[in-house]
Write a protein that holds these residues in place. Structure first.
Motif, PDB file in Angstrom:
ATOM      1  N   SER A 153      -4.541   5.189  -0.988  1.00 51.31           N
ATOM      2  CA  SER A 153      -3.956   3.849  -0.893  1.00 51.31           C
ATOM      3  C   SER A 153      -3.580   3.495   0.550  1.00 51.31           C
ATOM      4  CB  SER A 153      -2.718   3.760  -1.791  1.00 51.31           C
ATOM      5  OG  SER A 153      -2.094   2.512  -1.655  1.00 51.31           O
ATOM      6  N   LEU A 154      -3.081   4.466   1.302  1.00 52.59           N
ATOM      7  CA  LEU A 154      -2.748   4.211   2.702  1.00 52.59           C
ATOM      8  C   LEU A 154      -3.985   3.776   3.485  1.00 52.59           C
ATOM      9  CD1 LEU A 154      -0.311   7.202   3.411  1.00 52.59           C
ATOM     10  CD2 LEU A 154       0.294   4.770   3.380  1.00 52.59           C
ATOM     11  N   ARG A 214      -1.576   8.266  -3.299  1.00 53.12           N
ATOM     12  CA  ARG A 214      -0.945   7.671  -2.116  1.00 53.12           C
ATOM     13  C   ARG A 214      -1.847   7.710  -0.886  1.00 53.12           C
ATOM     14  NH1 ARG A 214       3.479   6.239   0.704  1.00 53.12           N
ATOM     15  NH2 ARG A 214       3.741   7.119   2.786  1.00 53.12           N
ATOM     16  N   ASP A 273       4.515  -0.391   3.059  1.00 54.86           N
ATOM     17  CA  ASP A 273       4.433   0.837   2.270  1.00 54.86           C
ATOM     18  C   ASP A 273       5.547   0.780   1.232  1.00 54.86           C
ATOM     19  OD1 ASP A 273       4.364   3.390   1.203  1.00 54.86           O
ATOM     20  OD2 ASP A 273       4.331   4.426   3.133  1.00 54.86           O
ATOM     21  N   THR A 274       5.175   0.784  -0.048  1.00 50.81           N
ATOM     22  CA  THR A 274       6.177   0.579  -1.104  1.00 50.81           C
ATOM     23  C   THR A 274       6.966   1.835  -1.460  1.00 50.81           C
ATOM     24  OG1 THR A 274       4.551   0.987  -2.853  1.00 50.81           O
ATOM     25  CG2 THR A 274       4.845  -1.307  -2.125  1.00 50.81           C
ATOM     26  N   LYS A 275       6.656   2.954  -0.828  1.00 49.46           N
ATOM     27  CA  LYS A 275       7.431   4.169  -1.107  1.00 49.46           C
ATOM     28  C   LYS A 275       8.871   3.966  -0.625  1.00 49.46           C
ATOM     29  CE  LYS A 275       7.369   9.183  -0.709  1.00 49.46           C
ATOM     30  NZ  LYS A 275       6.635  10.359  -0.202  1.00 49.46           N
ATOM     31  N   LEU A 289      -2.326  -0.816  -3.957  1.00 50.37           N
ATOM     32  CA  LEU A 289      -1.694   0.384  -4.516  1.00 50.37           C
ATOM     33  C   LEU A 289      -2.570   0.950  -5.617  1.00 50.37           C
ATOM     34  CD1 LEU A 289       1.876  -1.145  -4.746  1.00 50.37           C
ATOM     35  CD2 LEU A 289       1.263   0.789  -3.278  1.00 50.37           C
ATOM     36  N   ASP A 302       4.095   5.916  -4.156  1.00 49.67           N
ATOM     37  CA  ASP A 302       4.389   7.334  -4.373  1.00 49.67           C
ATOM     38  C   ASP A 302       3.579   7.942  -5.519  1.00 49.67           C
ATOM     39  OD1 ASP A 302       5.607   6.060  -6.463  1.00 49.67           O
ATOM     40  OD2 ASP A 302       7.656   6.639  -5.930  1.00 49.67           O
ATOM     41  N   TYR A 308       0.838  -1.195   0.000  1.00 53.97           N
ATOM     42  CA  TYR A 308       0.000   0.000   0.000  1.00 53.97           C
ATOM     43  C   TYR A 308       0.877   1.251   0.000  1.00 53.97           C
ATOM     44  CZ  TYR A 308       0.569   1.063   5.082  1.00 53.97           C
ATOM     45  OH  TYR A 308       1.034   1.416   6.319  1.00 53.97           O
ATOM     46  N   GLY A 309       0.227   2.420  -0.061  1.00 57.50           N
ATOM     47  CA  GLY A 309       0.971   3.682  -0.014  1.00 57.50           C
ATOM     48  C   GLY A 309       1.576   4.020  -1.363  1.00 57.50           C
ATOM     49  N   LYS A 326      -4.625  -0.175   4.997  1.00 59.62           N
ATOM     50  CA  LYS A 326      -4.891  -0.380   6.432  1.00 59.62           C
ATOM     51  C   LYS A 326      -6.206  -1.125   6.638  1.00 59.62           C
ATOM     52  CE  LYS A 326      -2.338   3.713   7.947  1.00 59.62           C
ATOM     53  NZ  LYS A 326      -2.464   5.130   8.377  1.00 59.62           N
TER      54      LYS A 326
END
Length: 319
Positions: A26-27, A23, A48-50, A69, A19, A16-17, A31
């Motif tokens: 997605s966060l 974003r 978190d893939t950032k 994502l 960039d 998730y998350g 969750k």
């Protein structure tokens, strides 16, 4: 041992998350998904893939990935390709279905080629556009248009135009996101969305907003947006809409789960807008709303999405 029992013993990573411009949404989705899976007894790791290197997944003994994502990098085939290469099963559409569905221009061309109803459109290339062309585009598309960056979601970068000056400005804004932009004839009518779960189209949702269109603010910030599900269409209209949504979903090569956005014009004709392969998954998002009306709890929904990922055949070694 059943598929579900097998999956229940797996270690699930929720990605998730990221960039992308989506974003923040997605966060929230990630969750909510992780909470739902944990309530069902799954072993879950939220990632978190950032700034994250996906190769680290192999060190975590991940059995399956739930992709949460939205937008670029997560919904366009990139992370799907990486997971294919690593031999890690994942939820939702494969590389082609993800990439094609995310590309508004090419997915419209595919729908048109398949004879599916979609509004007239023009693809505008940043390198070849000049202000003198704006009037011709407007004339071709009926004088009022919607401008959409080709690879953004959540209505990011979208705007309406009904004269050459507005269109030139709208295109300039959209070109800041994409070198190719979709300009679509304005559809004057209600908007609906149909969630897809495997081969099943869930009950349609009718969205109502006082805004000029169902934009980012209406989707995520407004308290005045209304969601009707059941949406009070006739049984025949609902079946037609669900059938069209499934056809559009399959036309772009989408798999597993997703959402198809559709509008109805002033002649009561359905017009397919786009296919979303990783739509929002907060507990108040559209897919969970439709699933609830269909009798599925949020926990049952996220579990079913994992089951579908185990059932799909992507032709890769992990199936």
């Amino acid at each position: 041992m059943s598929k579900l029992t097998d999956i229940k013993n797996e270690h699930i990573a929720v990605l998730y998350g990221g960039d992308s411009a989506e974003r923040e949404v997605s966060l929230l989705s990630g969750k909510a998904i992780a909470k739902g899976l944990k309530r069902e007894g799954f072993k879950v790791t939220l990632i978190d893939t950032k700034g994250y290197c996906l190769s680290q997944l192999s060190q975590l003994n991940i059995d399956r990935v739930f992709i949460a994502l939205h937008g670029r990098g997560g919904e366009d085939g990139c992370v799907q390709g990486a997971l294919e290469y690593m031999g890690i099963p994942y939820t939702g559409s494969g590389v082609l279905g993800s990439a094609l569905s995310m590309d508004k221009n090419r997915s419209k061309q595919v729908m048109q080629a398949c004879g599916l109803p979609t509004a007239p459109f023009v693809v505008v290339d940043k390198a070849h556009f000049n202000e003198a062309k704006a009037s011709n585009i407007l004339a071709k598309l009926g004088g009022k248009v919607m401008v959409k960056p080709a690879h953004e979601g959540s209505s990011i970068g979208m705007s309406m135009a009904n004269d050459a000056t507005q269109l030139t400005k709208a295109l300039a804004d959209a070109f800041s996101y994409d070198a190719e932009v979709l300009v679509e004839a304005w559809i004057n009518g209600p908007e609906y969305t149909v969630s897809i779960l495997g081969e099943q189209a869930l009950p349609a949702i009718h969205m109502e907003t006082p805004n000029a269109f169902y934009d980012y603010q209406a989707k995520y910030q407004s308290t005045s947006t209304l969601y009707h599900c059941p949406c009070h269409l006739s049984e025949q209209d609902e079946q037609t809409l669900q059938s069209l949504a499934l056809q559009a979903f399959k036309a772009t090569g989408a798999q597993g789960w997703g959402r198809v956005d559709v509008m109805r014009n002033e002649n009561n004709d359905w017009q397919i807008l786009e296919v979303n392969t990783v739509p929002g998954m907060t507990e108040t998002s559209l897919v969970p709303k439709a699933a609830k009306v269909a009798g599925l709890s949020f926990e049952q929904l996220v579990t079913r999405i994992l089951e579908l990922s185990a059932e799909k055949d992507t032709g890769s070694s992990h199936d």
